[in-house]
Design a protein around this motif. Structure first.
Motif, mmCIF file in Angstrom:
data_model
loop_
_atom_site.group_PDB
_atom_site.id
_atom_site.type_symbol
_atom_site.label_atom_id
_atom_site.label_comp_id
_atom_site.label_asym_id
_atom_site.label_seq_id
_atom_site.Cartn_x
_atom_site.Cartn_y
_atom_site.Cartn_z
ATOM 1 N N SER A 4 -10.194 -3.530 -0.150
ATOM 2 C CA SER A 4 -9.876 -4.238 1.094
ATOM 3 C C SER A 4 -9.534 -5.706 0.877
ATOM 4 O O SER A 4 -9.044 -6.368 1.786
ATOM 5 C CB SER A 4 -11.044 -4.122 2.076
ATOM 6 O OG SER A 4 -12.148 -4.861 1.614
ATOM 7 N N LYS A 5 -9.770 -6.223 -0.323
ATOM 8 C CA LYS A 5 -9.498 -7.644 -0.556
ATOM 9 C C LYS A 5 -8.001 -7.947 -0.593
ATOM 10 O O LYS A 5 -7.605 -9.109 -0.615
ATOM 11 C CB LYS A 5 -10.176 -8.099 -1.857
ATOM 12 C CG LYS A 5 -11.702 -8.043 -1.797
ATOM 13 C CD LYS A 5 -12.242 -8.918 -0.689
ATOM 14 C CE LYS A 5 -13.745 -8.900 -0.614
ATOM 15 N NZ LYS A 5 -14.267 -9.475 0.642
ATOM 16 N N SER A 23 -22.106 -5.173 2.355
ATOM 17 C CA SER A 23 -20.926 -5.017 3.211
ATOM 18 C C SER A 23 -20.095 -3.800 2.820
ATOM 19 O O SER A 23 -19.311 -3.307 3.622
ATOM 20 C CB SER A 23 -20.040 -6.262 3.142
ATOM 21 O OG SER A 23 -20.740 -7.337 3.697
ATOM 22 N N HIS A 71 -14.609 -3.932 2.608
ATOM 23 C CA HIS A 71 -15.454 -4.787 3.443
ATOM 24 C C HIS A 71 -15.029 -4.822 4.905
ATOM 25 O O HIS A 71 -15.755 -5.345 5.750
ATOM 26 C CB HIS A 71 -15.455 -6.222 2.889
ATOM 27 C CG HIS A 71 -16.339 -6.386 1.687
ATOM 28 N ND1 HIS A 71 -16.306 -7.488 0.870
ATOM 29 C CD2 HIS A 71 -17.309 -5.580 1.176
ATOM 30 C CE1 HIS A 71 -17.201 -7.360 -0.095
ATOM 31 N NE2 HIS A 71 -17.814 -6.214 0.063
ATOM 32 N N ASP A 72 -13.831 -4.321 5.204
ATOM 33 C CA ASP A 72 -13.377 -4.441 6.590
ATOM 34 C C ASP A 72 -13.198 -3.075 7.267
ATOM 35 O O ASP A 72 -12.506 -2.956 8.264
ATOM 36 C CB ASP A 72 -12.068 -5.256 6.660
ATOM 37 C CG ASP A 72 -10.931 -4.620 5.870
ATOM 38 O OD1 ASP A 72 -11.174 -3.567 5.233
ATOM 39 O OD2 ASP A 72 -9.807 -5.157 5.896
ATOM 40 N N ARG A 73 -13.814 -2.074 6.689
ATOM 41 C CA ARG A 73 -13.866 -0.743 7.303
ATOM 42 C C ARG A 73 -15.231 -0.153 6.979
ATOM 43 O O ARG A 73 -15.884 -0.606 6.042
ATOM 44 C CB ARG A 73 -12.796 0.217 6.716
ATOM 45 C CG ARG A 73 -11.357 -0.161 6.990
ATOM 46 C CD ARG A 73 -10.972 0.129 8.443
ATOM 47 N NE ARG A 73 -9.556 -0.086 8.679
ATOM 48 C CZ ARG A 73 -9.012 -1.265 8.961
ATOM 49 N NH1 ARG A 73 -9.763 -2.349 9.017
ATOM 50 N NH2 ARG A 73 -7.718 -1.363 9.186
ATOM 51 N N TYR A 121 -6.067 -7.152 1.805
ATOM 52 C CA TYR A 121 -5.611 -7.086 3.202
ATOM 53 C C TYR A 121 -4.743 -8.282 3.598
ATOM 54 O O TYR A 121 -3.699 -8.136 4.238
ATOM 55 C CB TYR A 121 -6.816 -6.964 4.140
ATOM 56 C CG TYR A 121 -6.428 -7.122 5.585
ATOM 57 C CD1 TYR A 121 -5.585 -6.197 6.199
ATOM 58 C CD2 TYR A 121 -6.861 -8.224 6.332
ATOM 59 C CE1 TYR A 121 -5.191 -6.357 7.510
ATOM 60 C CE2 TYR A 121 -6.480 -8.390 7.642
ATOM 61 C CZ TYR A 121 -5.639 -7.458 8.233
ATOM 62 O OH TYR A 121 -5.245 -7.630 9.524
ATOM 63 N N LYS A 122 -5.210 -9.470 3.173
ATOM 64 C CA LYS A 122 -4.507 -10.691 3.572
ATOM 65 C C LYS A 122 -3.042 -10.653 3.106
ATOM 66 O O LYS A 122 -2.132 -10.994 3.872
ATOM 67 C CB LYS A 122 -5.213 -11.896 2.933
ATOM 68 C CG LYS A 122 -5.470 -13.016 3.879
ATOM 69 C CD LYS A 122 -6.291 -14.063 3.190
ATOM 70 C CE LYS A 122 -6.218 -15.345 3.982
ATOM 71 N NZ LYS A 122 -7.039 -16.373 3.402
ATOM 72 N N ARG A 148 -6.788 1.644 1.829
ATOM 73 C CA ARG A 148 -8.021 1.120 1.242
ATOM 74 C C ARG A 148 -8.749 2.200 0.442
ATOM 75 O O ARG A 148 -9.228 3.177 1.019
ATOM 76 C CB ARG A 148 -8.934 0.602 2.362
ATOM 77 C CG ARG A 148 -8.437 -0.651 3.040
ATOM 78 C CD ARG A 148 -9.173 -0.858 4.347
ATOM 79 N NE ARG A 148 -8.826 -2.112 4.983
ATOM 80 C CZ ARG A 148 -7.721 -2.313 5.701
ATOM 81 N NH1 ARG A 148 -6.848 -1.322 5.878
ATOM 82 N NH2 ARG A 148 -7.495 -3.500 6.257
#
Ligand code: SF4
Length: 448
Positions: A385-386, A48, A406-408, A388-389, A400
């Protein structure tokens, strides 16, 4: 106060870091000694971020193996890997389960070698990486150190190559480091080098093991190097490849910060000048000049802004140094590992810059970062990215960088290192601060 539980750890499992390091060795396949879920989780996690197929084998423990030991499974796995991948090296990393039952990995491997005496088999190395004793970055260092322990030969020579142990940086960073060493015209061995294995081009034919990586034969020559450079100020000496080579092979070691920001990059380039006998090539001098100029340009936007940063200890230290250089303040610093002297180094750094003392966590989890952010506030999160929440729950932007993203897309191509990488990070952070200001304004300013 000691804490009873980790709620959402900022670090990841130890053999994951080892698996990543082994991906940077040419014609090598990794096997985890444990249950299948470990291999699946690590593959998923790495894929990922790198967006490449990643094979990690498993000795596939079952209930029976968990009771009677995994020797037989390991031997069968080694046979299968040898025939299916034809690797030069099989790197085996233990997992929580195999360590908990006390399975003797080295004994199983030596029994396998005895069984195969007289037959051609790949080189095999093993690392002990129970996750309850470390984090992903420690697994990475342990793997690199084991590679030089196993393969290095001879004694340091002034005409030998330069060893570079860059630690866990992006593929783009590794390519950049190679171009720097090339420009200094010095022979080098970089361990590991996953710049191609984890970000290669299109293939006409499938390669079971992606091309690229540090050649296994080059690892032997790390022992005759003229010097080693290792990025890491707080690495446990037992997990330091450069320290091992200094003690056993007499190779002078320079343990320096990850070169992010002007101060840390200056240390890197100065070390290279000394070790290579070559002065800083013009292109880097020019980029440094552009970076100093860019600091001036960005100053009015970033000065006094407060950052919440987290990640591997050495990464946090270098990012902290960079942010203080550009006039920002640190609100929270979460180091994910167990770096030796991490907190003291950070305190010294903040005091040397007359900065606001941040809340500092060692071996942190995101719950701690969240609680600290609630207490201290901040303008921007800087990390993987962890986070983000939390950044979303606080409505504070997240820049990031680091690992994992993981989200880009493009995490493997982020350039963090040297004057050039710092320029990129400066633009990224400054523009995010401008974007936030612009979007919160009731006026649609086109100049800001
Ligand atoms: S069991 Fe241990 S080694 Fe396996 S994935 Fe979980 S933390 Fe990692």
């Amino acid at each position: 106060m000691s804490k009873a539980v980790t709620q959402n750890s900022c670090s990841y499992c130890t053999p994951l870091g080892a698996s990543l390091a082994f991906k940077g060795i040419e014609n090598t396949i990794t096997m985890l000694h444990g249950s299948q879920g470990c291999a699946t989780y690590m593959r998923r996690f790495l894929i990922s971020h790198f967006r490449e197929p990643i094979d990690i084998a498993s000795s596939s423990f079952t209930e029976e193996t968990a009771i009677f030991g995994g020797g037989q499974n390991l031997h069968l796995g080694l046979d299968n890997l040898s025939s299916q991948y034809e690797p030069e090296l099989i790197a085996v990393a233990s997992t929580c389960l195999s360590e908990t039952i006390g399975d003797d990995l080295n004994m199983h491997i030596s029994e396998y070698k005895k069984k195969k005496a007289g037959q051609p088999i790949p080189e095999i190395i093993a690392v002990s990486t129970p996750s309850y004793k470390g984090s992903h970055i420690e697994g990475f260092y342990i793997a690199v150190t084991e590679l030089v322990k196993h393969f290095s030969e001879g004694k340091s020579s002034p005409t030998g190559p330069v060893n570079l142990f860059p630690g866990m940086v992006s593929c783009e960073d590794l390519r950049y480091l190679k171009s720097v060493l090339h420009a200094f015209n010095v022979p080098y061995i970089m361990v590991p080098d996953y710049s191609e294995t984890l970000e290669g081009g299109n293939w006409k034919n499938h390669h079971p093991i992606p091309p690229g990586g540090t050649p296994v034969r080059a690892l032997a020559r790390t022992g005759i190097a003229r010097g080693s450079i290792e990025f890491g100020q707080v690495i446990d000496k037992k997990q330091s490849a450069a320290t091992y080579l200094a003690e056993k092979r007499g190779v002078p070691a320079a343990m320096i910060p990850i070169p992010i920001g002007i101060h840390c990059s200056d240390i890197f380039f100065k070390t290279l000048e000394e070790i290579s006998g070559t002065s800083l090539p013009t292109e880097f001098r020019q980029t440094r000049g552009r970076l100093v100029d860019a600091y001036g340009d960005a100053h009015k936007y970033v000065f006094g802004k407060r950052a919440i940063i987290y990640g591997e200890d050495d990464f946090v230290l270098s990012i902290a140094s960079f942010l203080l250089e550009i006039g920002m303040q640190l609100a929270v610093c979460g180091g994910s590992g167990r770096g030796v002297g991490f907190k003291d180094k950070l305190v010294d750094l903040v005091q040397a810059n007359d900065g606001e003392m941040p809340i500092i966590y060692e071996g942190s989890d995101f719950k701690e970062v969240e609680l600290a952010a609630m207490q201290k506030g901040g303008d921007i999160f800087v990390g993987n990215s962890k986070g983000y929440k939390i950044s979303r729950s606080f409505d504070i932007p997240l820049v990031r960088i680091g690992f994992p993203i993981h989200d880009r897309v493009g995490g493997q191509r982020i350039h963090h290192l040297g004057y050039k990488g710092t320029l990129y990070l400066l633009d990224l952070i400054t523009n995010e601060i401008i974007r936030t200001k612009q979007s919160l304004s009731s006026v649609a300013y086109s100049y800001i």
